[in-house]
Design a protein around this motif. Structure first.
Motif, short mmCIF file in Angstrom:
data_model
loop_
_atom_site.label_atom_id
_atom_site.label_comp_id
_atom_site.label_asym_id
_atom_site.label_seq_id
_atom_site.Cartn_x
_atom_site.Cartn_y
_atom_site.Cartn_z
N ALA A 168 0.85 -1.19 0.00
CA ALA A 168 0.00 0.00 0.00
C ALA A 168 0.88 1.24 0.00
O ALA A 168 1.63 1.48 0.95
CB ALA A 168 -0.92 0.00 1.22
N ASP A 169 0.81 2.00 -1.07
CA ASP A 169 1.60 3.22 -1.19
C ASP A 169 0.88 4.35 -0.47
O ASP A 169 -0.23 4.74 -0.83
CB ASP A 169 1.79 3.57 -2.67
CG ASP A 169 2.77 4.70 -2.86
OD1 ASP A 169 2.42 5.84 -2.47
OD2 ASP A 169 3.87 4.46 -3.38
N ASP A 170 1.54 4.89 0.56
CA ASP A 170 0.91 5.88 1.43
C ASP A 170 1.20 7.30 0.94
O ASP A 170 1.86 8.09 1.61
CB ASP A 170 1.41 5.69 2.86
CG ASP A 170 0.60 6.49 3.87
OD1 ASP A 170 -0.54 6.88 3.55
OD2 ASP A 170 1.11 6.74 4.98
N GLY A 171 0.70 7.60 -0.27
CA GLY A 171 0.81 8.95 -0.78
C GLY A 171 2.20 9.36 -1.22
O GLY A 171 2.59 10.53 -1.04
N SER A 172 2.97 8.46 -1.81
CA SER A 172 4.30 8.81 -2.30
C SER A 172 4.21 9.96 -3.30
O SER A 172 3.28 10.03 -4.11
CB SER A 172 4.97 7.61 -2.99
OG SER A 172 5.30 6.61 -2.04
N ASP A 173 5.22 10.85 -3.25
CA ASP A 173 5.22 11.98 -4.18
C ASP A 173 6.35 11.89 -5.19
O ASP A 173 6.67 12.87 -5.87
CB ASP A 173 5.31 13.30 -3.41
CG ASP A 173 6.48 13.37 -2.45
OD1 ASP A 173 7.40 12.53 -2.57
OD2 ASP A 173 6.48 14.25 -1.57
N ARG A 174 6.94 10.70 -5.32
CA ARG A 174 7.99 10.48 -6.31
C ARG A 174 7.44 9.58 -7.42
O ARG A 174 7.18 8.39 -7.20
CB ARG A 174 9.22 9.84 -5.67
CG ARG A 174 10.04 10.79 -4.82
CD ARG A 174 11.24 10.07 -4.24
NE ARG A 174 12.02 9.36 -5.26
CZ ARG A 174 13.05 8.54 -5.00
NH1 ARG A 174 13.40 8.33 -3.74
NH2 ARG A 174 13.69 7.95 -5.98
N ASN A 175 7.28 10.14 -8.60
CA ASN A 175 6.70 9.37 -9.71
C ASN A 175 7.59 8.21 -10.12
O ASN A 175 7.08 7.17 -10.56
CB ASN A 175 6.45 10.30 -10.90
CG ASN A 175 5.28 11.24 -10.67
OD1 ASN A 175 4.36 10.91 -9.93
ND2 ASN A 175 5.33 12.41 -11.30
N ASP A 176 8.92 8.36 -10.00
CA ASP A 176 9.80 7.27 -10.38
C ASP A 176 9.59 6.06 -9.49
O ASP A 176 9.62 4.91 -9.95
CB ASP A 176 11.26 7.72 -10.35
CG ASP A 176 11.72 8.13 -8.96
OD1 ASP A 176 10.94 8.83 -8.26
OD2 ASP A 176 12.85 7.78 -8.56
N VAL A 177 9.35 6.30 -8.20
CA VAL A 177 9.08 5.21 -7.26
C VAL A 177 7.76 4.54 -7.61
O VAL A 177 7.66 3.30 -7.66
CB VAL A 177 9.04 5.74 -5.81
CG1 VAL A 177 8.49 4.68 -4.86
CG2 VAL A 177 10.44 6.17 -5.37
N ILE A 178 6.73 5.33 -7.85
CA ILE A 178 5.41 4.78 -8.15
C ILE A 178 5.45 3.94 -9.42
O ILE A 178 4.92 2.81 -9.45
CB ILE A 178 4.38 5.92 -8.28
CG1 ILE A 178 4.19 6.62 -6.92
CG2 ILE A 178 3.05 5.39 -8.79
CD1 ILE A 178 3.35 7.87 -6.99
N GLU A 179 6.08 4.46 -10.46
CA GLU A 179 6.13 3.72 -11.72
C GLU A 179 6.93 2.43 -11.58
O GLU A 179 6.56 1.39 -12.14
CB GLU A 179 6.73 4.60 -12.82
CG GLU A 179 5.83 5.75 -13.23
CD GLU A 179 4.42 5.28 -13.61
OE1 GLU A 179 4.33 4.31 -14.40
OE2 GLU A 179 3.45 5.87 -13.12
N TYR A 180 8.02 2.47 -10.83
CA TYR A 180 8.82 1.27 -10.61
C TYR A 180 8.01 0.22 -9.84
O TYR A 180 7.99 -0.97 -10.20
CB TYR A 180 10.09 1.62 -9.84
CG TYR A 180 10.98 0.44 -9.53
CD1 TYR A 180 11.86 -0.07 -10.48
CD2 TYR A 180 10.93 -0.19 -8.28
CE1 TYR A 180 12.68 -1.15 -10.21
CE2 TYR A 180 11.74 -1.28 -8.00
CZ TYR A 180 12.60 -1.76 -8.96
OH TYR A 180 13.40 -2.84 -8.68
N ASN A 181 7.32 0.65 -8.82
CA ASN A 181 6.56 -0.29 -7.99
C ASN A 181 5.33 -0.84 -8.68
O ASN A 181 4.79 -1.87 -8.27
CB ASN A 181 6.16 0.37 -6.66
CG ASN A 181 7.33 0.50 -5.69
OD1 ASN A 181 8.34 -0.20 -5.82
ND2 ASN A 181 7.20 1.38 -4.72
N ARG A 182 4.87 -0.20 -9.75
CA ARG A 182 3.73 -0.73 -10.50
C ARG A 182 4.03 -2.13 -11.04
O ARG A 182 3.11 -2.92 -11.28
CB ARG A 182 3.36 0.19 -11.66
CG ARG A 182 2.64 1.47 -11.27
CD ARG A 182 2.21 2.22 -12.51
NE ARG A 182 1.80 3.58 -12.25
CZ ARG A 182 0.57 3.93 -11.86
NH1 ARG A 182 -0.36 3.00 -11.71
NH2 ARG A 182 0.27 5.20 -11.66
N GLN A 183 5.31 -2.44 -11.21
CA GLN A 183 5.69 -3.77 -11.70
C GLN A 183 5.27 -4.88 -10.74
O GLN A 183 5.19 -6.05 -11.13
CB GLN A 183 7.20 -3.83 -11.91
CG GLN A 183 7.75 -2.84 -12.91
CD GLN A 183 9.26 -2.86 -12.97
OE1 GLN A 183 9.87 -3.88 -13.29
NE2 GLN A 183 9.89 -1.74 -12.63
#
Length: 297
Positions: A44-59
């Protein structure tokens, strides 16, 4: 007895796909050898504000039995864990921090064969000491590592409860949710440990550590430490007997010496903090600073 399990990982600005892949391989091995065993991993991503992290974790969504849930608003460490409890499908919940490493091939097996309703696996301090010799969090964690082995943790089972690496039955997790009134950083695990103690819920401590090898810089760690002092102050009455710092502060208060703490902080606080956030921090100053800072709140 093999237990079906939901692995629950709260995440904030941290790339954790590698951790999830490691856990998924171990879980899938259990699944292939026991067709009754079921599992899932939820990040569960708690409101991360780094798009690179979000896109990487989508995997993570590409891995079998795994999903990555993006939450647009940061709700805090307690609320995100309660959200994960509600999302879980199985009766045993394994909570893990997102910034750790699992190196033991039997990590999952050690949990699913454990017999207690609450099991804490512990923490091993990793990293290169020569590279981290000036990182205050590494120095702090390394100094206390031996005191927190499974044997010593078992001697104070409720006071040594930590959320970094533990399993709990879903029934108990719903009965004793994390306190969402805690808005600042820290102590939500201490509060839960106290609540479990009040209900005589046994906590089993085993030697099944995860490895901490990712350390924030000194300035970030000190900011989190100060935030934790605000939490401790707000919940001072509830956390009595569960905080060494409160024990020492009460001694100063008993003898009406708390103004001295304030005066020392005003005079030397910035000097001490500059050392702790600098390139050559002295660990001996860390607990002193926490006590002085707490005395100003």
């Amino acid at each position: 007895m093999t237990k079906s399990i939901s692995v629950l990982i709260p995440c904030y600005n941290s790339k954790c796909k590698g951790l999830v892949a490691t856990l998924q391989r171990q879980l899938n091995k259990e699944y292939e050898t026991d067709n009754i065993f079921q599992y899932e991993i939820i990040v569960a991503d708690d409101g991360s504000d780094r798009n690179d992290v979000i896109e990487y974790n989508r995997q993570i969504n590409m891995l079998p039995h795994c999903r990555y849930v993006i939450r647009g608003k940061n709700v805090g460490r307690a609320a995100i864990r309660n959200f994960l409890t509600k999302e879980a499908a199985y009766d045993n919940l394994l909570f893990l921090d997102c910034d750790i490493t699992v190196a033991n091939d039997l990590f999952i097996r050690n949990y699913i064969t454990a017999e207690s309703n609450v099991v804490v696996g512990g923490l091993e301090i990793g990293g290169d000491s020569t590279l981290l010799c000036n990182n205050i969090r590494y120095l702090y964690e390394k100094a206390s590592e031996k005191a927190h082995n499974a044997c010593n943790r078992a001697k104070a089972e409720h006071k040594e409860f930590r959320t970094t690496n533990f399993m709990i039955s879903r029934q108990l997790a719903k009965q004793f949710p994390f306190n969402e009134n805690i808005k600042w950083y820290g102590y939500e695990d201490v509060m839960m440990g106290k609540e479990l103690a009040a209900e005589n819920v046994h906590i089993e401590h085993i030697d099944n550590p995860v490895i901490l090898d990712d350390y924030e810089d000194n300035a970030t760690f000190m900011a989190k430490t100060e935030e934790a002092m605000h939490t401790l102050k707000e919940f001072e009455d509830e956390l009595k007997e569960y905080s060494t710092l409160l024990h020492y502060y009460d001694i100063f208060r008993k003898y009406h010496l708390t103004p001295i703490l304030y005066a020392i902080y005003i005079t030397f606080g910035n000097v001490i903090k500059n050392n702790l956030t600098g390139n050559k921090p002295k660990l001996i100053l860390f607990n002193i600073y926490k006590l002085l800072y707490f005395g100003t709140l």
